[in-house]
Scaffold this motif. Structure first.
Motif, PDB file in Angstrom:
ATOM      1  N   SER A 178      -8.741  -8.161 -95.013  1.00  0.00           N
ATOM      2  CA  SER A 178      -7.310  -8.161 -95.422  1.00  0.00           C
ATOM      3  C   SER A 178      -6.444  -9.170 -94.673  1.00  0.00           C
ATOM      4  N   ARG A 179      -7.069 -10.070 -93.914  1.00  0.00           N
ATOM      5  CA  ARG A 179      -6.259 -11.035 -93.142  1.00  0.00           C
ATOM      6  C   ARG A 179      -6.001 -12.334 -93.902  1.00  0.00           C
ATOM      7  N   LEU A 180      -6.810 -12.576 -94.952  1.00  0.00           N
ATOM      8  CA  LEU A 180      -6.683 -13.829 -95.705  1.00  0.00           C
ATOM      9  C   LEU A 180      -6.619 -13.537 -97.201  1.00  0.00           C
ATOM     10  N   LEU A 181      -5.926 -14.406 -97.923  1.00  0.00           N
ATOM     11  CA  LEU A 181      -5.821 -14.270 -99.380  1.00  0.00           C
ATOM     12  C   LEU A 181      -6.165 -15.611-100.012  1.00  0.00           C
ATOM     13  N   LEU A 182      -6.932 -15.558-101.084  1.00  0.00           N
ATOM     14  CA  LEU A 182      -7.372 -16.770-101.779  1.00  0.00           C
ATOM     15  C   LEU A 182      -6.697 -16.838-103.143  1.00  0.00           C
ATOM     16  N   SER A 183      -6.301 -18.029-103.562  1.00  0.00           N
ATOM     17  CA  SER A 183      -5.683 -18.164-104.889  1.00  0.00           C
ATOM     18  C   SER A 183      -6.255 -19.373-105.617  1.00  0.00           C
ATOM     19  N   GLY A 184      -6.378 -19.225-106.942  1.00  0.00           N
ATOM     20  CA  GLY A 184      -6.850 -20.325-107.785  1.00  0.00           C
ATOM     21  C   GLY A 184      -5.767 -20.640-108.805  1.00  0.00           C
ATOM     22  N   SER A 185      -5.536 -21.928-109.052  1.00  0.00           N
ATOM     23  CA  SER A 185      -4.345 -22.301-109.822  1.00  0.00           C
ATOM     24  C   SER A 185      -4.622 -23.318-110.924  1.00  0.00           C
ATOM     25  N   LYS A 186      -3.623 -23.425-111.785  1.00  0.00           N
ATOM     26  CA  LYS A 186      -3.600 -24.417-112.855  1.00  0.00           C
ATOM     27  C   LYS A 186      -3.575 -25.834-112.277  1.00  0.00           C
ATOM     28  N   ASP A 187      -3.149 -25.959-111.005  1.00  0.00           N
ATOM     29  CA  ASP A 187      -3.031 -27.295-110.389  1.00  0.00           C
ATOM     30  C   ASP A 187      -4.380 -27.816-109.862  1.00  0.00           C
ATOM     31  N   SER A 188      -5.488 -27.135-110.217  1.00  0.00           N
ATOM     32  CA  SER A 188      -6.870 -27.517-109.884  1.00  0.00           C
ATOM     33  C   SER A 188      -7.267 -27.271-108.430  1.00  0.00           C
ATOM     34  N   THR A 189      -6.404 -26.610-107.644  1.00  0.00           N
ATOM     35  CA  THR A 189      -6.774 -26.329-106.245  1.00  0.00           C
ATOM     36  C   THR A 189      -6.949 -24.837-105.992  1.00  0.00           C
ATOM     37  N   VAL A 242      -8.215 -23.998-112.352  1.00  0.00           N
ATOM     38  CA  VAL A 242      -9.134 -23.001-111.784  1.00  0.00           C
ATOM     39  C   VAL A 242      -8.757 -21.634-112.359  1.00  0.00           C
ATOM     40  N   PHE A 243      -9.632 -21.103-113.215  1.00  0.00           N
ATOM     41  CA  PHE A 243      -9.320 -19.840-113.899  1.00  0.00           C
ATOM     42  C   PHE A 243      -9.693 -18.607-113.086  1.00  0.00           C
ATOM     43  N   SER A 244     -10.797 -18.709-112.327  1.00  0.00           N
ATOM     44  CA  SER A 244     -11.326 -17.500-111.694  1.00  0.00           C
ATOM     45  C   SER A 244     -11.812 -17.778-110.280  1.00  0.00           C
ATOM     46  N   VAL A 245     -11.534 -16.849-109.362  1.00  0.00           N
ATOM     47  CA  VAL A 245     -11.987 -16.973-107.973  1.00  0.00           C
ATOM     48  C   VAL A 245     -12.492 -15.619-107.478  1.00  0.00           C
ATOM     49  N   ASP A 246     -13.416 -15.653-106.511  1.00  0.00           N
ATOM     50  CA  ASP A 246     -13.860 -14.415-105.878  1.00  0.00           C
ATOM     51  C   ASP A 246     -14.307 -14.712-104.453  1.00  0.00           C
ATOM     52  N   TRP A 247     -14.137 -13.715-103.574  1.00  0.00           N
ATOM     53  CA  TRP A 247     -14.551 -13.814-102.178  1.00  0.00           C
ATOM     54  C   TRP A 247     -15.658 -12.791-101.982  1.00  0.00           C
ATOM     55  N   SER A 248     -16.812 -13.222-101.471  1.00  0.00           N
ATOM     56  CA  SER A 248     -17.943 -12.285-101.385  1.00  0.00           C
ATOM     57  C   SER A 248     -17.640 -11.159-100.396  1.00  0.00           C
ATOM     58  N   PRO A 249     -18.158  -9.941-100.690  1.00  0.00           N
ATOM     59  CA  PRO A 249     -17.885  -8.793 -99.816  1.00  0.00           C
ATOM     60  C   PRO A 249     -18.344  -8.998 -98.372  1.00  0.00           C
ATOM     61  N   ASP A 250     -19.352  -9.868 -98.157  1.00  0.00           N
ATOM     62  CA  ASP A 250     -19.779 -10.109 -96.774  1.00  0.00           C
ATOM     63  C   ASP A 250     -18.933 -11.192 -96.096  1.00  0.00           C
ATOM     64  N   GLY A 251     -17.923 -11.699 -96.816  1.00  0.00           N
ATOM     65  CA  GLY A 251     -16.986 -12.659 -96.216  1.00  0.00           C
ATOM     66  C   GLY A 251     -17.506 -14.070 -96.065  1.00  0.00           C
ATOM     67  N   GLN A 252     -18.773 -14.302 -96.435  1.00  0.00           N
ATOM     68  CA  GLN A 252     -19.407 -15.601 -96.159  1.00  0.00           C
ATOM     69  C   GLN A 252     -18.994 -16.713 -97.117  1.00  0.00           C
ATOM     70  N   ARG A 253     -18.747 -16.343 -98.383  1.00  0.00           N
ATOM     71  CA  ARG A 253     -18.586 -17.371 -99.424  1.00  0.00           C
ATOM     72  C   ARG A 253     -17.408 -17.092-100.328  1.00  0.00           C
ATOM     73  N   VAL A 254     -16.929 -18.178-100.902  1.00  0.00           N
ATOM     74  CA  VAL A 254     -15.927 -18.081-101.960  1.00  0.00           C
ATOM     75  C   VAL A 254     -16.506 -18.825-103.162  1.00  0.00           C
ATOM     76  N   VAL A 255     -16.253 -18.304-104.364  1.00  0.00           N
ATOM     77  CA  VAL A 255     -16.694 -19.008-105.565  1.00  0.00           C
ATOM     78  C   VAL A 255     -15.480 -19.247-106.458  1.00  0.00           C
ATOM     79  N   SER A 256     -15.501 -20.358-107.181  1.00  0.00           N
ATOM     80  CA  SER A 256     -14.400 -20.653-108.109  1.00  0.00           C
ATOM     81  C   SER A 256     -14.979 -21.295-109.362  1.00  0.00           C
ATOM     82  N   GLY A 257     -14.292 -21.061-110.470  1.00  0.00           N
ATOM     83  CA  GLY A 257     -14.742 -21.647-111.734  1.00  0.00           C
ATOM     84  C   GLY A 257     -13.546 -21.887-112.625  1.00  0.00           C
TER      85      GLY A 257
END
Length: 488
Positions: free
Chosen positions: A429-440, A462-477
């Motif tokens: 809960s210390r960090l938040l990730l966002s994916g945007s129309k601006d491609s970042t 960028v339509f979709s983002v997720d942060w893995s439950p183990d905190g290791q990776r972020v994915v975007s598409g």
């Protein structure tokens, strides 16, 4: 600078010490009121509180005075009205013992999809990664080698929604032709027959929470459609158990709560509460002036991870709960999580009317709070894993933060130059990730409420983002048809 100025101001008024009382979120006081110097740093407050609580292991805490967080020294959060005689309350909140580090670089760009990537998500144990696309396929990817694993063909139209079962054994996908398919992530094969019944496209999917299942195996799935129906399926038998129809327009979002209720949001401006066991409609939540787009429960995170504890997954050799213990484990996590949230499941809804509502839907049809401030429609809303903060993303290019208990406004995060499509929290809960129309993508720090890291790299939205439950990776598409994996 402001902090120093306040510090000087209080000192110039001759106030050096203050009488303070530690208090938990639930209102319990710890120890007697004690005299503390205003120049006391936050890490010293940590030590004092841990000593008062007589804890063997040091637990990290956040401290607040009159809803203002103590970030440097105590004086920075204290206003000039404080006096030596009055007891000042210092509210403390435990933070996650583990820490997720912000991702900083793209380690892989994974081509393969022939059309835009509409959904990306990690499995509850973080061991698998799936994506759904406009090219009618679902794809599984190997998170360790960062290579394609399986391409699953079966849908005849765009794959609009995907959902992992909380035991991590299946992925459900729904398409624009109204068909739902269940996949095995270890083989890439379709399981059982296609679930057909929706007359128009599938908009949302969610599985029954693991602790409510009869044997710790995920079988029941709920789906929502553009046809206004909500359906409950038995995926093992391939049959539809119930059709819940009361909405007048397309159902846009669906949540299956840990208390056994289903919440469905619709373009008819209402949210309906159903009993999943017998399909009875309990109540209708009204208040939004336009389509309701998105729903989030304060228990979403614990329901998502099921029996997989992020702290155990973060070890160098991840500890995975064996199947026979999963249901009991999920029930334990859920109870702990709900207790931390004050024992109440809260629901937040975001709408095209630019507002959000916070509800306690199991017991009341009146909202706790109407949350205003966005200048455009609200796309996505998520509770932090510790349930304390609600983050909402909007086409007005901003993300807003709200108190998860009462819906009061906390802060606005600005930095994107296009609409924000989707957000995801880190497990601590210390960090938040966002994916945007601006491609970042952007990673935001919750203690400073500012951008931590900017992640450009996509060639389009960028339509979709997720942060893995183990905190290791972020994915975007997104629109550029590529999945990107990001790591530290």
């Amino acid at each position: 600078m402001e902090e120093e100025a306040t510090d000087d101001k209080n000192c110039s008024e001759g106030l050096v010490n203050v009488l303070a009382q530690f208090q938990s979120e639930s209102g319990e006081t710890v120890g007697p009121p004690i005299e503390l110097p205003l120049a006391l740093a936050r890490d010293k407050l940590q030590l004092i509180l841990n000593a008062l609580l007589e804890q063997e292991e040091i637990t990290p805490y956040s401290f607040f005075v009159n809803e203002k967080e103590v970030t440097g020294s105590l004086s920075g959060a204290v206003d000039s009205s404080v006096s030596e005689e009055k007891v000042m309350t210092i509210l403390y909140q435990p933070q996650a013992v583990f820490r997720v580090r912000a991702v900083t670089r793209c380690t892989s760009s994974l081509p393969g999809h022939a059309e835009a990537v509409l959904s990306v998500s990690f499995s509850p144990d973080g061991q698998h990664l799936a994506s759904g696309s406009g090219d009618t396929t679902v794809r599984f990817w190997d998170v360790y080698t960062e290579t394609p694993h399986f391409t699953c063909k079966g849908h005849r139209h765009w794959v609009l929604a995907t959902a992992w079962s909380p035991d991590g054994m299946h992925l459900a996908s729904g398409c624009k032709a109204g068909q739902i398919l269940i996949w095995d992530p270890t083989t890439g094969k379709q399981m059982g027959r296609a679930l057909t019944g929706h007359k128009q496209w599938v908009t949302s999917l969610c599985w029954e929470p693991l602790h409510l299942t009869c044997d710790g195996e995920s079988k029941r799935l709920a789906s929502a459609g553009k046809d206004g129906d909500v359906r409950i399926w038995n995926t093992k038998l391939g049959s539809c158990e119930k059709v819940l129809s009361n909405h007048l327009q397309s159902v846009t979002a669906l949540r299956w709560s840990g208390e056994g209720l289903l919440y469905s949001a619709s373009q008819d401006r209402t949210i309906k509460v159903w009993r999943a066991s017998d399909g009875v409609m309990c109540r209708t939540l009204q208040g939004h002036g336009h389509w309701v787009n998105t729903l989030a429960l304060n228990t979403d995170y614990v329901l998502r991870i099921g029996a997989f504890d992020p702290q155990s997954l973060m070890k160098s050799r991840p500890e995975i709960t064996p199947p026979e213990e999963r249901q009991a484990c999920a029930a334990k996590y859920y109870k702990e999580h709900l207790a931390a949230a004050g024992g109440v499941e809260r629901l937040v809804s975001g709408s095209d009317d630019f507002t959000l509502f916070l509800w306690e839907p199991a017991k009341d049809r009146k909202p706790i709070e109407r949350m205003t401030g966005h200048q455009q429609l609200v796309n996505d809303v998520k509770f932090s894993p510790d349930t304390r903060i609600i983050a909402s993303a909007s086409f007005d290019k901003s993300i807003r933060l709200w108190n998860g208990f009462n819906g009061k406004y906390i802060a606005v995060l600005r930095g994107h130059v296009g609409g924000v499509y989707q957000i995801a929290w880190s497990a601590d809960s210390r960090l938040l990730l966002s994916g945007s129309k601006d491609s970042t993508l952007k990673v935001w720090n919750m203690s400073t409420k500012k951008i931590d890291i900017d992640l450009p790299g996509h060639a389009d939205e960028v339509f979709s983002v997720d942060w893995s439950p183990d905190g290791q990776r972020v994915v975007s598409g997104g629109k550029d048809k590529v999945l990107k994996l990001w790591r530290r």
